[in-house]
Write an enzyme that holds these catalytic residues in place. Structure first.
Site, PDB file in Angstrom:
ATOM      1  N   GLU A   1      10.170  16.136  15.550  1.00  0.00           N
ATOM      2  CA  GLU A   1      10.549  15.251  13.446  1.00  0.00           C
ATOM      3  C   GLU A   1       9.969  16.813  12.691  1.00  0.00           C
ATOM      4  O   GLU A   1       8.655  16.481  13.090  1.00  0.00           O
ATOM      5  CB  GLU A   1       9.716  13.909  13.529  1.00  0.00           C
ATOM      6  CG  GLU A   1      10.331  13.735  12.178  1.00  0.00           C
ATOM      7  CD  GLU A   1      10.728  12.292  11.262  1.00  0.00           C
ATOM      8  OE1 GLU A   1       9.679  12.080  12.030  1.00  0.00           O
ATOM      9  OE2 GLU A   1      11.304  12.046  10.797  1.00  0.00           O
TER      10      GLU A   1
ATOM     11  N   CYS B   1      13.775  10.562   6.993  1.00  0.00           N
ATOM     12  CA  CYS B   1      13.749  10.527   8.721  1.00  0.00           C
ATOM     13  C   CYS B   1      14.730  10.123   8.756  1.00  0.00           C
ATOM     14  O   CYS B   1      15.505  10.960   9.939  1.00  0.00           O
ATOM     15  CB  CYS B   1      12.756   8.785   8.222  1.00  0.00           C
ATOM     16  SG  CYS B   1      13.967   7.365   7.571  1.00  0.00           S
TER      17      CYS B   1
ATOM     18  N   LYS C   1       0.603  -1.130  -0.096  1.00  0.00           N
ATOM     19  CA  LYS C   1      -0.377  -0.375   0.583  1.00  0.00           C
ATOM     20  C   LYS C   1       0.673   0.903  -0.070  1.00  0.00           C
ATOM     21  O   LYS C   1       1.752   1.537   1.011  1.00  0.00           O
ATOM     22  CB  LYS C   1      -0.992  -0.021   1.206  1.00  0.00           C
ATOM     23  CG  LYS C   1      -1.740   0.721   1.034  1.00  0.00           C
ATOM     24  CD  LYS C   1      -2.511   1.662   2.042  1.00  0.00           C
ATOM     25  CE  LYS C   1      -2.154   3.363   2.633  1.00  0.00           C
ATOM     26  NZ  LYS C   1      -1.749   3.467   2.222  1.00  0.00           N
TER      27      LYS C   1
ATOM     28  N   GLU D   1       9.006   0.727  10.911  1.00  0.00           N
ATOM     29  CA  GLU D   1      10.848   2.164  11.087  1.00  0.00           C
ATOM     30  C   GLU D   1       9.965   3.776  10.781  1.00  0.00           C
ATOM     31  O   GLU D   1       9.714   4.117   9.616  1.00  0.00           O
ATOM     32  CB  GLU D   1      11.592   1.877   8.957  1.00  0.00           C
ATOM     33  CG  GLU D   1      12.826   2.119   8.841  1.00  0.00           C
ATOM     34  CD  GLU D   1      13.019   3.614   8.200  1.00  0.00           C
ATOM     35  OE1 GLU D   1      13.378   4.709   9.453  1.00  0.00           O
ATOM     36  OE2 GLU D   1      13.493   3.844   7.396  1.00  0.00           O
TER      37      GLU D   1
ATOM     38  N   GLY E   1       7.068   5.300   8.363  1.00  0.00           N
ATOM     39  CA  GLY E   1       6.226   6.387   8.203  1.00  0.00           C
ATOM     40  C   GLY E   1       6.685   6.930   9.827  1.00  0.00           C
ATOM     41  O   GLY E   1       7.694   6.671  10.165  1.00  0.00           O
TER      42      GLY E   1
HETATM   43  P1  ADP Z   1       2.338  11.419   7.737  1.00  0.00           P
HETATM   44  O1  ADP Z   1       1.156  11.060   8.378  1.00  0.00           O
HETATM   45  O2  ADP Z   1       3.226  12.254   7.315  1.00  0.00           O
HETATM   46  O3  ADP Z   1       1.137  11.479   6.163  1.00  0.00           O
HETATM   47  P2  ADP Z   1       2.036   8.566   7.566  1.00  0.00           P
HETATM   48  O4  ADP Z   1       2.712   7.659   8.962  1.00  0.00           O
HETATM   49  O5  ADP Z   1       0.708   9.161   8.406  1.00  0.00           O
HETATM   50  O6  ADP Z   1       2.745   9.567   7.610  1.00  0.00           O
HETATM   51  O7  ADP Z   1       2.491   7.120   6.621  1.00  0.00           O
HETATM   52  C1  ADP Z   1       2.773   6.579   5.873  1.00  0.00           C
HETATM   53  C2  ADP Z   1       1.877   5.300   5.578  1.00  0.00           C
HETATM   54  O8  ADP Z   1       1.001   4.948   6.344  1.00  0.00           O
HETATM   55  C3  ADP Z   1       0.955   6.024   4.557  1.00  0.00           C
HETATM   56  O9  ADP Z   1       0.726   4.612   3.840  1.00  0.00           O
HETATM   57  C4  ADP Z   1       0.140   5.705   5.008  1.00  0.00           C
HETATM   58  O10 ADP Z   1      -1.271   6.027   4.061  1.00  0.00           O
HETATM   59  C5  ADP Z   1      -0.786   5.015   5.955  1.00  0.00           C
HETATM   60  N1  ADP Z   1      -0.829   5.298   6.922  1.00  0.00           N
HETATM   61  C6  ADP Z   1      -1.658   6.488   8.172  1.00  0.00           C
HETATM   62  N2  ADP Z   1      -2.742   6.199   8.600  1.00  0.00           N
HETATM   63  C7  ADP Z   1      -2.019   5.038   8.831  1.00  0.00           C
HETATM   64  C8  ADP Z   1      -3.205   3.975   9.995  1.00  0.00           C
HETATM   65  N3  ADP Z   1      -4.119   3.969  11.299  1.00  0.00           N
HETATM   66  N4  ADP Z   1      -2.837   2.677   9.637  1.00  0.00           N
HETATM   67  C9  ADP Z   1      -2.025   2.056   8.253  1.00  0.00           C
HETATM   68  N5  ADP Z   1      -1.687   2.597   7.651  1.00  0.00           N
HETATM   69  C10 ADP Z   1      -1.572   3.952   7.578  1.00  0.00           C
END
Ligand code: ADP
Length: 477
Positions: free
Chosen positions: A377, A280, A171, A246, A224
């Site tokens: 961050e 990161c 994803k 990570e 993320g």
């Molecule tokens: P940002 O807040 O900078 O967009 P995220 O850590 O939220 O960074 O995003 C990294 C990835 O995690 C993206 O693919 C996002 O769609 C996904 N993501 C965001 N929220 C969730 C969640 N609750 N569960 C699983 N994946 C998520």
């Protein structure tokens, strides 16, 4: 979306759009996955894992992964352009950093397919035993990728999973799905059996959350933010799926008075300004010896002014936009909070007027450990600088380096080899560079201490994290 070798829209028919961050213009509409789509993708991955993929021999897995690397290389210009438009990475970087990074990852990881192994051991129990440990693929893996390096990170996640014999549901982030769509198309062309590589596009709170909570996903690999990392841990409790994370960083750069400043200054500047700080492992905190502090800060400020900020298709551009309007608001909000807490803006500090989500490369000086800009961050081109005294020993400098909740990366610039190694030992950080800079190397374990994550990607540890161990003992008496 790619599910079981077939392209499909979301069951709900919903879509979302992705835009060029350098102009704010829409690039494409993309299917927005919901739970039904995630269920279908996981079912396809399960069927492939238990069916055809389990029969594919290690050398054939390696061949397929290498074939995918060849196809990425052959389509490199198109992929680089896609990444530049969708992510906002200046075109001069996307061919080697994104495309080259993805190819290098896959070629490295392909080698593991034929090298993973279990072991045999001697039992202490009475009698004669044959004891061995099988190393098996962990199963169906959900891989959730962020928006800063979509292609290279998807490749870095796919490679070890496929080498180990797992199947995957990828994803990408909702901001940057386009290169991943092309990547899985190339995986089909490479000849992976259907269902081995699946793709769901969609939002984190829907598609991502459904994957993390899914009862039939054996492992979730996430890169993320730390906040989302926590949500993934919570969601993974449904079936105790394996989790690798990570997450964020607030990485220190130390420049000592005896450092080679000709190298250290540009490295410190690019360590925070590359990709507009959306890295990161960005070196977002600078600790500089007071004897050379003025010279170093002037040098970094000079680079901040000189580096070309502009449209990402201009081959001269070094600094592109932030990925989204939301990210722009976040970064400028942090700069404002730094000002309010008493930091001084040495250079930059403003949004660039005009279309797109640009912010100037920024250096904040007179920063204190208690300030939000020093602790949290920012994920933007904002460096927080602090002076240290030549009386400070490795213990005190390590305390400065370790003062945040993160522990991802650090850089040390000094000709005093003893000090460099003493400090490196004392820093609670997953990656440390001494007198040099550079990106990810697939052979080096990548990951962090503390709130920077769980586990390591890359290297031997990274591929082994896609396996389970099974201890089998036969009594021979
Ligand atoms: P940002 O807040 O900078 O967009 P995220 O850590 O939220 O960074 O995003 C990294 C990835 O995690 C993206 O693919 C996002 O769609 C996904 N993501 C965001 N929220 C969730 C969640 N609750 N569960 C699983 N994946 C998520």
């Amino acid at each position: 979306m790619l599910v079981g070798g077939e392209w499909r829209e979301a069951a709900s028919g919903e879509t979302f759009s992705t835009e060029d961050p350098a102009t704010g213009e829409k690039l494409a509409d993309v299917a927005s996955a919901g739970e039904t789509d995630v269920d279908a993708a996981v079912a396809a991955a399960r069927a492939a894992f238990e069916g055809p993929w389990s029969k594919v021999k290690p050398d054939e897995r390696a061949r397929l992964i290498n074939k995918l690397a060849d196809l990425i290389d052959a389509n490199g210009d198109e992929l680089a352009l896609t990444e530049t438009l969708d992510v906002g990475r200046p075109i001069q970087f996307s061919r080697f950093a994104d495309v080259g990074g993805a190819v290098g990852q896959l070629r490295y990881q392909a080698g593991w397919a034929t090298k993973l192994a279990g072991e045999t051991l001697e039992l202490s129990a009475p009698g004669e035993w044959l004891s061995y440990v099988l190393r098996e693929p962990v199963g169906v893996c959900a891989q959730i990728v962020p928006w800063n390096f979509p292609l290279a990170m998807a490749a870095a996640k796919l490679g070890p999973a496929l080498a180990a014999g797992c199947t995957v549901v990828l994803k990408p982030a909702e901001q940057t799905p386009l290169s991943t769509i092309r990547l899985v198309e190339l995986a089909l062309e490479a000849g992976f059996p259907e269902g081995v590589v699946n793709l769901v596009t969609g939002y984190g709170r829907t598609a991502g959350a459904a994957l993390a909570a899914h009862m039939d996903v054996d492992k979730v690999a996430f890169t993320g933010s730390t906040v989302t990392g926590r949500a993934i841990i919570d969601a993974s409790k449904t079936n105790f799926k394996r989790v690798s994370l990570e997450l964020g960083g607030k990485s220190p750069t130390f420049i000592f008075a005896d450092a080679d400043l000709k190298k250290a200054i540009p490295a410190a500047a690019m360590g925070i300004f590359f990709n507009a700080g959306q890295v990161c492992a960005a070196g977002s905190r600078l600790f500089v010896a007071e004897e050379v502090a003025d010279q170093v800060l002037e040098g970094i400020a000079g680079m901040a002014k000189m580096l070309r900020v502009g449209h990402t298709l201009d081959p001269e551009t070094v600094i592109g936009p932030l990925v989204s309007a939301q990210q722009l608001e976040r970064v400028t909000g942090y700069i404002e909070s730094g000002r309010q807490e008493g930091a001084r803006v040495l250079v930059g500090g403003e949004r660039k007027e005009g279309p797109g989500w640009f912010v100037e490369p920024t250096v904040l000086v007179d920063t204190e450990a208690t300030m939000r800009v020093r602790r949290e961050e920012i994920f933007g081109p904002v460096l927080c600088a602090t002076r240290f005294s030549s009386a400070d020993d490795a213990e005190r400098l390590a305390r400065l380096g370790n003062e945040t909740e993160f522990g991802l990366s650090a850089s040390i610039w000094t000709r005093d080899i003893g000090m460099a190694h003493k400090l490196a030992r004392r820093l609670r950080s997953g990656t440390i560079r001494i007198n040099g800079s550079g990106g990810v190397d697939p052979a080096l374990p990548l990951g962090g201490f503390k709130a920077s994550g769980w586990g390591r990607e890359n290297g031997k540890a990274g591929v082994e994290a896609y396996t389970e161990l099974k201890a089998i003992s036969v009594n021979l008496d």
